[in-house]
Enzyme design. Structure first.
Site, PDB file in Angstrom:
ATOM      1  N   TRP A   1       0.854  -1.185   0.000  1.00 32.64           N
ATOM      2  CA  TRP A   1       0.000   0.000   0.000  1.00 32.64           C
ATOM      3  C   TRP A   1       0.892   1.238   0.000  1.00 32.64           C
ATOM      4  O   TRP A   1       1.784   1.378   0.847  1.00 32.64           O
ATOM      5  CB  TRP A   1      -0.883  -0.041   1.255  1.00 32.64           C
ATOM      6  CG  TRP A   1      -1.788   1.113   1.461  1.00 32.64           C
ATOM      7  CD1 TRP A   1      -2.613   1.697   0.537  1.00 32.64           C
ATOM      8  CD2 TRP A   1      -1.997   1.838   2.682  1.00 32.64           C
ATOM      9  NE1 TRP A   1      -3.313   2.739   1.109  1.00 32.64           N
ATOM     10  CE2 TRP A   1      -2.963   2.844   2.426  1.00 32.64           C
ATOM     11  CE3 TRP A   1      -1.482   1.714   3.975  1.00 32.64           C
ATOM     12  CZ2 TRP A   1      -3.397   3.723   3.401  1.00 32.64           C
ATOM     13  CZ3 TRP A   1      -1.915   2.582   4.948  1.00 32.64           C
ATOM     14  CH2 TRP A   1      -2.865   3.580   4.663  1.00 32.64           C
ATOM     15  N   ASP A   3      -0.836  -5.463   9.045  1.00 33.51           N
ATOM     16  CA  ASP A   3      -1.818  -4.484   8.606  1.00 33.51           C
ATOM     17  C   ASP A   3      -3.097  -5.257   8.288  1.00 33.51           C
ATOM     18  O   ASP A   3      -3.140  -6.064   7.358  1.00 33.51           O
ATOM     19  CB  ASP A   3      -1.319  -3.734   7.365  1.00 33.51           C
ATOM     20  CG  ASP A   3      -2.206  -2.542   7.019  1.00 33.51           C
ATOM     21  OD1 ASP A   3      -3.375  -2.531   7.438  1.00 33.51           O
ATOM     22  OD2 ASP A   3      -1.728  -1.634   6.322  1.00 33.51           O
ATOM     23  N   LYS A  33     -13.358  -0.969   5.384  1.00 40.13           N
ATOM     24  CA  LYS A  33     -13.826  -1.872   4.330  1.00 40.13           C
ATOM     25  C   LYS A  33     -14.868  -2.859   4.843  1.00 40.13           C
ATOM     26  O   LYS A  33     -15.918  -3.037   4.235  1.00 40.13           O
ATOM     27  CB  LYS A  33     -12.633  -2.643   3.739  1.00 40.13           C
ATOM     28  CG  LYS A  33     -11.478  -1.783   3.248  1.00 40.13           C
ATOM     29  CD  LYS A  33     -11.869  -0.910   2.085  1.00 40.13           C
ATOM     30  CE  LYS A  33     -10.664  -0.298   1.385  1.00 40.13           C
ATOM     31  NZ  LYS A  33      -9.841   0.572   2.238  1.00 40.13           N
TER      32      LYS A  33
END
Length: 410
Positions: A135, A219, A255
């Protein structure tokens, strides 16, 4: 004061894709850039479980919830529920007071808190290893925290059109990492590739991390959203803990609950004992205090209810299955259309990958051709958000891909 000497900063790559899409006049244009879920009509989705949780909160007595500041640590009920969601009841019970948690400003805030803490207190090394690729914001957050950034191999670049994990390269790089360095791992649904290690590969990775005395930093942005299975998506983290490793975990509820704008997240840290847990917690509060003082209250209340109310939890889990199922359908359909339009090619990697994103294997020139004249917009790396696909734009997208590959052969 004259600010004319301030240089313009570079435009964020993801938001540039959105800008180019918005500027495009083609009525058939498709945006595959931003990582936010869309339904089959291309619209944002508010989960029914979230709607019902907000309705329940709205019916409470006004005195039972207020708009006062939370403590720096955040909502303790939310944090307890988040711990159990990520680690599971058994591990939470085993860790007890060794587990330190702080509510954060979604996953970005959790990474920022964790990276800043590592820069200040990591005992042996201030080096942070990121997967290549990862990311994009990981680099900016780590740089801002003052960590020394290095990368480890993640994708097998010898096969650029069929992205797959470079396990041997990854293990070789981690074996060379200085003792005490931190290694960032994606708990599930690797962003931006969608390529995740298998459980047997994770066993090998965990052994190297333990052997080199590295600090694992997970993460966790897509738990439940990746496969539709909250437990299965946490398997990598739980394996590391079972091997005696003490990870940090940055969690986002953007999300998997659709709470993008509420900025709800958590940072969890496994410490060695109760004394170090208390000290760690105190330092995290100091870091948070000077940045934002207190985390959001309302979104944490919503997330807590969704996780702990039995009826809402079942509804949420069903919605996660529906969202991940729709994305998997888009993967299968995109593969079918591309193999149909490009006979003799294999797009198996699209269906092998998992989660919101896919590394298509398109080159930069092909990506540019997709945008112009194709009006299909994505990152220059060829990474696409599968959530941007739907029954109405799949054919157009596949046609643009095929046209770009024919016009710009590798």
């Amino acid at each position: 004061m004259d600010w004319s000497s301030v240089p313009a900063g570079p435009e964020d790559a993801v938001f540039k894709v959105s800008r180019l899409f918005n500027e495009c006049k083609n009525p058939d244009k498709v945006s595959l850039g931003v990582g936010a879920y869309r339904d089959n009509n291309g619209k944002p989705l508010v989960l029914e479980a979230v709607i019902k949780a907000k309705e329940q909160i709205g019916k409470l007595e006004p005195q039972s919830w207020i708009h006062e500041y939370q403590s720096i640590q955040g909502n303790p009920d939310f944090l307890a529920a988040s711990q159990e969601l990520v680690f599971g009841k058994e591990i939470c019970s085993m860790l007890g007071n060794r587990l330190v948690s702080l509510q954060s400003l979604s996953g970005t805030g959790a990474c920022s808190l964790g990276f800043t803490f590592l820069q200040k207190f990591a005992p042996k090394s201030k080096i942070l290893y990121l997967p290549d690729p990862t990311w994009g914001n990981h680099f900016g957050i780590a740089k801002h925290a003052g960590l020394e950034i290095r990368t480890y191999r993640y994708l097998d670049l010898s096969k650029p059109t069929t992205p797959m994990l470079d396990l041997q390269g990854m293990l070789e790089d981690l074996k060379q990492a200085p003792e005490g360095s931190t290694v960032v791992l994606h708990m599930c649904a690797h962003n931006p590739t969608g390529v995740d290690p298998t459980l047997s590969q994770l066993e090998e990775i965990a052994e190297v991390v333990k052997e080199r005395n590295l600090i694992p930093f997970f993460d966790n942005a897509y738990q439940g959203f990746a496969s539709g299975d909250l437990e299965g998506d946490a398997a990598s983290l739980r394996m590391f803990v079972s091997k005696g490793l003490n990870p940090l975990v940055a969690c986002s509820f953007a999300k998997n609950m659709g709470l993008y704008g509420e900025r709800i997240g958590a940072l969890h840290v496994v410490t060695s004992d109760q004394t170090s847990a208390a000290a760690t917690s105190s330092q995290f509060k100091i870091i948070a205090r000077v940045v934002y003082s207190s985390p959001p209250r309302f979104g944490a209340m919503v997330a807590h209810r969704v996780m702990t109310d039995s009826t809402l939890r079942i509804l949420w889990e069903n919605e996660l299955k529906e969202m991940s199922g729709r994305i998997n359908k888009m993967r299968s359909e995109l593969r079918r259309l591309l193999e149909q339009k490009l006979p003799g090619t294999s797009w198996k990697h699209v269906t092998d990958q998992i989660g919101m994103f896919s590394y298509t294997g398109l080159t930069k020139d092909q990506v540019e051709h997709c945008a112009n004249p194709g009006a299909v917009f994505m990152l220059p790396t060829g990474r696409i958000s599968m959530a941007g696909l739907n029954d109405g734009n799949l054919e157009h997208t596949a046609k643009a891909f095929a046209g770009a590959i024919k016009a710009c052969p590798v």
